[in-house]
Design a protein around this motif. Structure first.
Motif, PDB file in Angstrom:
ATOM      1  N   CYS A   1     120.878  50.549  -6.783  1.00 35.36           N
ATOM      2  CA  CYS A   1     119.769  51.194  -6.072  1.00 35.36           C
ATOM      3  C   CYS A   1     118.569  50.255  -5.904  1.00 35.36           C
ATOM      4  O   CYS A   1     118.411  49.288  -6.641  1.00 35.36           O
ATOM      5  CB  CYS A   1     119.308  52.430  -6.845  1.00 35.36           C
ATOM      6  SG  CYS A   1     120.655  53.581  -7.202  1.00 35.36           S
ATOM      7  N   PHE A   2     117.739  50.595  -4.927  1.00 40.11           N
ATOM      8  CA  PHE A   2     116.530  49.837  -4.618  1.00 40.11           C
ATOM      9  C   PHE A   2     115.346  50.792  -4.609  1.00 40.11           C
ATOM     10  O   PHE A   2     115.510  51.988  -4.379  1.00 40.11           O
ATOM     11  CB  PHE A   2     116.678  49.144  -3.256  1.00 40.11           C
ATOM     12  CG  PHE A   2     117.967  48.388  -3.137  1.00 40.11           C
ATOM     13  CD1 PHE A   2     118.093  47.111  -3.659  1.00 40.11           C
ATOM     14  CD2 PHE A   2     119.083  48.995  -2.569  1.00 40.11           C
ATOM     15  CE1 PHE A   2     119.304  46.438  -3.604  1.00 40.11           C
ATOM     16  CE2 PHE A   2     120.299  48.330  -2.505  1.00 40.11           C
ATOM     17  CZ  PHE A   2     120.412  47.043  -3.025  1.00 40.11           C
ATOM     18  N   LYS A   3     114.170  50.223  -4.828  1.00 43.68           N
ATOM     19  CA  LYS A   3     112.986  51.087  -4.922  1.00 43.68           C
ATOM     20  C   LYS A   3     112.525  51.502  -3.530  1.00 43.68           C
ATOM     21  O   LYS A   3     112.356  50.668  -2.647  1.00 43.68           O
ATOM     22  CB  LYS A   3     111.853  50.342  -5.639  1.00 43.68           C
ATOM     23  CG  LYS A   3     110.734  51.263  -6.093  1.00 43.68           C
ATOM     24  CD  LYS A   3     109.637  50.472  -6.794  1.00 43.68           C
ATOM     25  CE  LYS A   3     108.917  51.301  -7.831  1.00 43.68           C
ATOM     26  NZ  LYS A   3     109.553  51.244  -9.150  1.00 43.68           N
ATOM     27  N   ARG A   4     112.320  52.794  -3.361  1.00 38.94           N
ATOM     28  CA  ARG A   4     111.811  53.300  -2.087  1.00 38.94           C
ATOM     29  C   ARG A   4     110.366  53.737  -2.287  1.00 38.94           C
ATOM     30  O   ARG A   4     110.090  54.861  -2.697  1.00 38.94           O
ATOM     31  CB  ARG A   4     112.664  54.459  -1.593  1.00 38.94           C
ATOM     32  CG  ARG A   4     112.276  54.882  -0.198  1.00 38.94           C
ATOM     33  CD  ARG A   4     113.192  55.922   0.402  1.00 38.94           C
ATOM     34  NE  ARG A   4     112.811  56.082   1.788  1.00 38.94           N
ATOM     35  CZ  ARG A   4     113.640  55.991   2.821  1.00 38.94           C
ATOM     36  NH1 ARG A   4     114.924  55.808   2.647  1.00 38.94           N
ATOM     37  NH2 ARG A   4     113.185  56.107   4.038  1.00 38.94           N
ATOM     38  N   THR A   5     109.433  52.837  -2.024  1.00 34.76           N
ATOM     39  CA  THR A   5     108.019  53.187  -2.077  1.00 34.76           C
ATOM     40  C   THR A   5     107.659  53.880  -0.757  1.00 34.76           C
ATOM     41  O   THR A   5     108.445  53.819   0.198  1.00 34.76           O
ATOM     42  CB  THR A   5     107.159  51.920  -2.294  1.00 34.76           C
ATOM     43  OG1 THR A   5     107.581  50.935  -1.353  1.00 34.76           O
ATOM     44  CG2 THR A   5     107.337  51.368  -3.693  1.00 34.76           C
ATOM     45  N   PRO A   6     106.490  54.551  -0.671  1.00 33.03           N
ATOM     46  CA  PRO A   6     106.199  55.348   0.523  1.00 33.03           C
ATOM     47  C   PRO A   6     106.205  54.556   1.834  1.00 33.03           C
ATOM     48  O   PRO A   6     106.442  55.114   2.893  1.00 33.03           O
ATOM     49  CB  PRO A   6     104.801  55.901   0.230  1.00 33.03           C
ATOM     50  CG  PRO A   6     104.712  55.922  -1.249  1.00 33.03           C
ATOM     51  CD  PRO A   6     105.486  54.742  -1.722  1.00 33.03           C
TER      52      PRO A   6
ATOM     53  N   PHE B   1     129.986  51.023   0.082  1.00 34.56           N
ATOM     54  CA  PHE B   1     129.383  52.056   0.926  1.00 34.56           C
ATOM     55  C   PHE B   1     127.924  51.682   1.146  1.00 34.56           C
ATOM     56  O   PHE B   1     127.153  51.540   0.189  1.00 34.56           O
ATOM     57  CB  PHE B   1     129.513  53.402   0.215  1.00 34.56           C
ATOM     58  CG  PHE B   1     128.837  54.554   0.905  1.00 34.56           C
ATOM     59  CD1 PHE B   1     129.536  55.363   1.783  1.00 34.56           C
ATOM     60  CD2 PHE B   1     127.504  54.850   0.649  1.00 34.56           C
ATOM     61  CE1 PHE B   1     128.922  56.433   2.411  1.00 34.56           C
ATOM     62  CE2 PHE B   1     126.886  55.922   1.275  1.00 34.56           C
ATOM     63  CZ  PHE B   1     127.596  56.714   2.153  1.00 34.56           C
ATOM     64  N   ILE B   2     127.549  51.494   2.407  1.00 35.07           N
ATOM     65  CA  ILE B   2     126.153  51.157   2.754  1.00 35.07           C
ATOM     66  C   ILE B   2     125.695  52.233   3.733  1.00 35.07           C
ATOM     67  O   ILE B   2     126.113  52.242   4.884  1.00 35.07           O
ATOM     68  CB  ILE B   2     126.054  49.751   3.403  1.00 35.07           C
ATOM     69  CG1 ILE B   2     126.795  48.694   2.561  1.00 35.07           C
ATOM     70  CG2 ILE B   2     124.595  49.364   3.606  1.00 35.07           C
ATOM     71  CD1 ILE B   2     126.821  47.300   3.190  1.00 35.07           C
ATOM     72  N   PRO B   3     124.864  53.170   3.283  1.00 33.28           N
ATOM     73  CA  PRO B   3     124.565  54.320   4.142  1.00 33.28           C
ATOM     74  C   PRO B   3     123.791  53.938   5.394  1.00 33.28           C
ATOM     75  O   PRO B   3     122.936  53.053   5.354  1.00 33.28           O
ATOM     76  CB  PRO B   3     123.740  55.240   3.224  1.00 33.28           C
ATOM     77  CG  PRO B   3     123.198  54.353   2.169  1.00 33.28           C
ATOM     78  CD  PRO B   3     124.192  53.241   1.987  1.00 33.28           C
ATOM     79  N   GLU B   4     124.109  54.624   6.501  1.00 33.09           N
ATOM     80  CA  GLU B   4     123.421  54.426   7.790  1.00 33.09           C
ATOM     81  C   GLU B   4     123.241  52.938   8.089  1.00 33.09           C
ATOM     82  O   GLU B   4     122.129  52.469   8.333  1.00 33.09           O
ATOM     83  CB  GLU B   4     122.056  55.124   7.783  1.00 33.09           C
ATOM     84  CG  GLU B   4     122.121  56.625   7.618  1.00 33.09           C
ATOM     85  CD  GLU B   4     122.651  57.371   8.843  1.00 33.09           C
ATOM     86  OE1 GLU B   4     122.711  56.760   9.928  1.00 33.09           O
ATOM     87  OE2 GLU B   4     123.014  58.551   8.696  1.00 33.09           O
ATOM     88  N   ALA B   5     124.348  52.221   8.056  1.00 33.35           N
ATOM     89  CA  ALA B   5     124.255  50.774   8.220  1.00 33.35           C
ATOM     90  C   ALA B   5     124.461  50.367   9.674  1.00 33.35           C
ATOM     91  O   ALA B   5     125.213  51.000  10.415  1.00 33.35           O
ATOM     92  CB  ALA B   5     125.314  50.094   7.343  1.00 33.35           C
ATOM     93  N   GLU B   6     123.766  49.316  10.066  1.00 33.12           N
ATOM     94  CA  GLU B   6     124.001  48.718  11.378  1.00 33.12           C
ATOM     95  C   GLU B   6     123.915  47.209  11.218  1.00 33.12           C
ATOM     96  O   GLU B   6     122.958  46.689  10.642  1.00 33.12           O
ATOM     97  CB  GLU B   6     122.961  49.214  12.397  1.00 33.12           C
ATOM     98  CG  GLU B   6     123.211  48.641  13.782  1.00 33.12           C
ATOM     99  CD  GLU B   6     122.404  49.321  14.904  1.00 33.12           C
ATOM    100  OE1 GLU B   6     121.820  50.401  14.655  1.00 33.12           O
ATOM    101  OE2 GLU B   6     122.370  48.749  15.996  1.00 33.12           O
TER     102      GLU B   6
ATOM    103  N   PRO C   1     117.848  58.368   5.410  1.00 30.00           N
ATOM    104  CA  PRO C   1     116.647  59.156   5.159  1.00 30.00           C
ATOM    105  C   PRO C   1     116.381  59.352   3.662  1.00 30.00           C
ATOM    106  O   PRO C   1     115.261  59.610   3.277  1.00 30.00           O
ATOM    107  CB  PRO C   1     116.959  60.499   5.839  1.00 30.00           C
ATOM    108  CG  PRO C   1     118.439  60.552   5.952  1.00 30.00           C
ATOM    109  CD  PRO C   1     118.936  59.148   6.014  1.00 30.00           C
ATOM    110  N   GLY C   2     117.386  59.200   2.816  1.00 33.04           N
ATOM    111  CA  GLY C   2     117.228  59.479   1.390  1.00 33.04           C
ATOM    112  C   GLY C   2     117.093  58.229   0.547  1.00 33.04           C
ATOM    113  O   GLY C   2     116.546  57.216   1.003  1.00 33.04           O
ATOM    114  N   PRO C   3     117.561  58.284  -0.702  1.00 31.90           N
ATOM    115  CA  PRO C   3     117.436  57.141  -1.608  1.00 31.90           C
ATOM    116  C   PRO C   3     118.098  55.886  -1.051  1.00 31.90           C
ATOM    117  O   PRO C   3     119.057  55.985  -0.292  1.00 31.90           O
ATOM    118  CB  PRO C   3     118.174  57.612  -2.866  1.00 31.90           C
ATOM    119  CG  PRO C   3     118.247  59.090  -2.771  1.00 31.90           C
ATOM    120  CD  PRO C   3     118.257  59.428  -1.323  1.00 31.90           C
ATOM    121  N   LEU C   4     117.585  54.727  -1.441  1.00 30.29           N
ATOM    122  CA  LEU C   4     118.166  53.460  -0.995  1.00 30.29           C
ATOM    123  C   LEU C   4     119.162  52.978  -2.033  1.00 30.29           C
ATOM    124  O   LEU C   4     118.794  52.666  -3.166  1.00 30.29           O
ATOM    125  CB  LEU C   4     117.077  52.405  -0.823  1.00 30.29           C
ATOM    126  CG  LEU C   4     116.013  52.679   0.237  1.00 30.29           C
ATOM    127  CD1 LEU C   4     115.052  51.501   0.326  1.00 30.29           C
ATOM    128  CD2 LEU C   4     116.658  52.945   1.594  1.00 30.29           C
TER     129      LEU C   4
END
Ligand SMILES: *[C@@H]1O[C@H](CO)[C@@H](O)[C@H](O)[C@H]1NC(C)=O
Ligand SMILES: *[C@@H]1O[C@H](CO)[C@@H](O)[C@H](O)[C@H]1NC(C)=O
Length: 412
Positions: free
Chosen positions: A296-301, A346-351, A376-379
């Motif tokens: 996981c990676f940090k999702r700051t605002p 698995f890499i979500p919403e990847a392009e 849209p959710g956690p990274l």
């Protein structure tokens, strides 16, 4: 109305502020001079014989970690030999180093019991500063059989046991994992209040070709949010950041940066860095079978996604005639009883920079790619490996550089 809610907010903050101060007072005995942060710096040092390696710690830290003072270092600190094999400790930061092992060592088991330091501790972060164990293995090839069981840890085995959440699963690890880390959830209200970190080392007399086993691991006990910390996300962040530094200097506040979101075996709080598969082994692999975990990676605002730039990527695939994406990586619908190679990242919403979209990457699909993941959710990315290797299909694993993105319209 607005004034009224501001007033309530100030009352709330004042309450949180004084709570944090009380916490600091309560904590101060643990942070007294003599802690690892003020005297011994935890760096490697040499004993007075100028040859034995140790770790620079205060005399007190060295004693409570079951170490042996072998010299001096730092400011009034001891060079502490921490390679005892059976250690029980409850220090906030503990370092464990392999005992002297050589080609003649006849098997060994080292167990480190890490007891919860205080009731605020909710996670332990285990850093593999050095981690060289025998590589994972599979069975000998059999003529005319192209598939074998996946690579697992059969000689040297690292494992964390006595976990306190049933949902947590930590796979046995081995091979080359220098620089890797993992997180363990703990719960101070359970009876045992400790985790066990175990190294089981194979006999080098009977298997002289195995590489020498060495490790230096650091276990950091992380304390979960104090009252003030809970309000620091989003709206409250701007307000609390202008408060004097006193309430933010408790160890819980320092830990907050490192606390992983639930369900993450690995967590990268920095805005950029790199990560790789277990036993990446400088690109040679192979990765370990039967793993399923999240990195996981940090999702700051301000963050909307993460950019992954692959240094190398080589996972199993099922069919040479495809893009190694999504359904190419996984059989659908499930075919019962038929073994299928189904390894993927698995890499979500990847392009990808080439404009390919997908979520599951296998084969070489993420090799030499720049990938933007903008869920849209956690990274996070999820690694999954099955218990199968196929001749001539390499499973060496991956290494990526990452940067969090704050403009998700720019893909590269
Ligand atoms: C392997 O396959 C070859 C060719 O089909 C055959 O001649 C040989 O007997 C097989 N070997 C085994 C051990 O089955
Ligand atoms: C910790 O363990 C206690 C007792 O087993 C349980 O009631 C509590 O919900 C647990 N807390 C968390 C955060 O899992």
């Amino acid at each position: 109305m607005a004034l009224n809610s501001l007033g309530r907010l100030l009352v709330l903050l004042a309450a949180a502020y004084s709570g944090a101060e009380a916490n600091n007072l309560f904590r101060s005995p643990r942070q007294a001079p003599g802690s690892i942060f003020t005297v011994g710096n935890g760096e490697q040092c040499l004993g007075s014989d100028r040859s034995t390696g140790g770790v620079c710690l205060s005399r007190n830290q060295c004693n409570t970690q079951g170490g042996k003072a072998i010299g001096f270092c730092g400011v009034f600190a001891t060079c502490c030999s921490l390679n005892a094999c059976d250690v029980r400790t409850n220090t906030k930061v503990a370092i464990f180093i392999n005992p002297p092992l050589n080609r003649e060592s006849s098997g060994l088991e080292c167990s480190y019991n890490v007891e919860i330091n205080n009731n605020n501790v909710c996670q332990m972060r285990i850093d593999f500063e050095t981690f060289n164990l025998a590589p994972p293995t599979t069975v000998e090839p059999v003529e005319n059989v192209t598939q074998r069981p996946g690579f697992t840890c059969r000689n040297d085995i690292f494992q964390v046991t006595n976990l306190q959440a049933n949902s947590d699963f930590l796979p046995p690890l081995c091979g080359d994992n220098n620089g890797q880390h993992l997180y363990v959830r703990v719960n101070a209200s359970t009876n045992s209040r400790s985790i066990r970190i175990n190294f089981k080392i194979a006999d080098r007399n009977t298997q002289p070709n195995l590489p020498q086993a060495t490790w230096k691991i650091k276990v950091t006990q992380l304390e979960c949010f104090n009252t003030l910390g809970k309000y620091r996300d989003g709206l409250f962040e701007a307000i609390t950041s202008s408060l004097p530094s006193t309430p933010l200097s408790s160890s819980a506040d320092r830990d907050e940066y490192l606390i992983a979101p639930p369900g993450c075996l690995q967590y990268y709080p920095d805005r950029s860095g790199s990560f790789e598969s277990f036993n990446y082994n400088r690109g040679a692999g192979p990765y370990i079978a039967n793993l399923a975990y999240s990195t996981c990676f940090k999702r700051t605002p301000d963050v909307c996604g993460v950019k992954l730039t692959s240094a190398s990527f080589e996972m199993a695939y099922r069919d040479e005639q495809n893009l190694y994406l999504d359904t190419d990586c996984q059989v659908n619908p499930v075919t019962q009883g038929a073994p299928q190679s189904e390894d993927y990242l698995f890499i979500p919403e990847a392009e990808t920079a080439d404009g390919l979209r997908g979520t599951k990457f296998c084969g070489s699909s993420a090799s030499n790619q720049i990938i933007a993941s903008t869920p849209p959710g956690p990274l996070s990315v999820h690694f999954r490996s099955d218990n199968l290797v196929t001749d001539d299909i390499p499973e060496s694993g991956y290494r990526f550089n990452y940067n969090v993105l704050n403009n998700c319209y720019l893909k590269t």
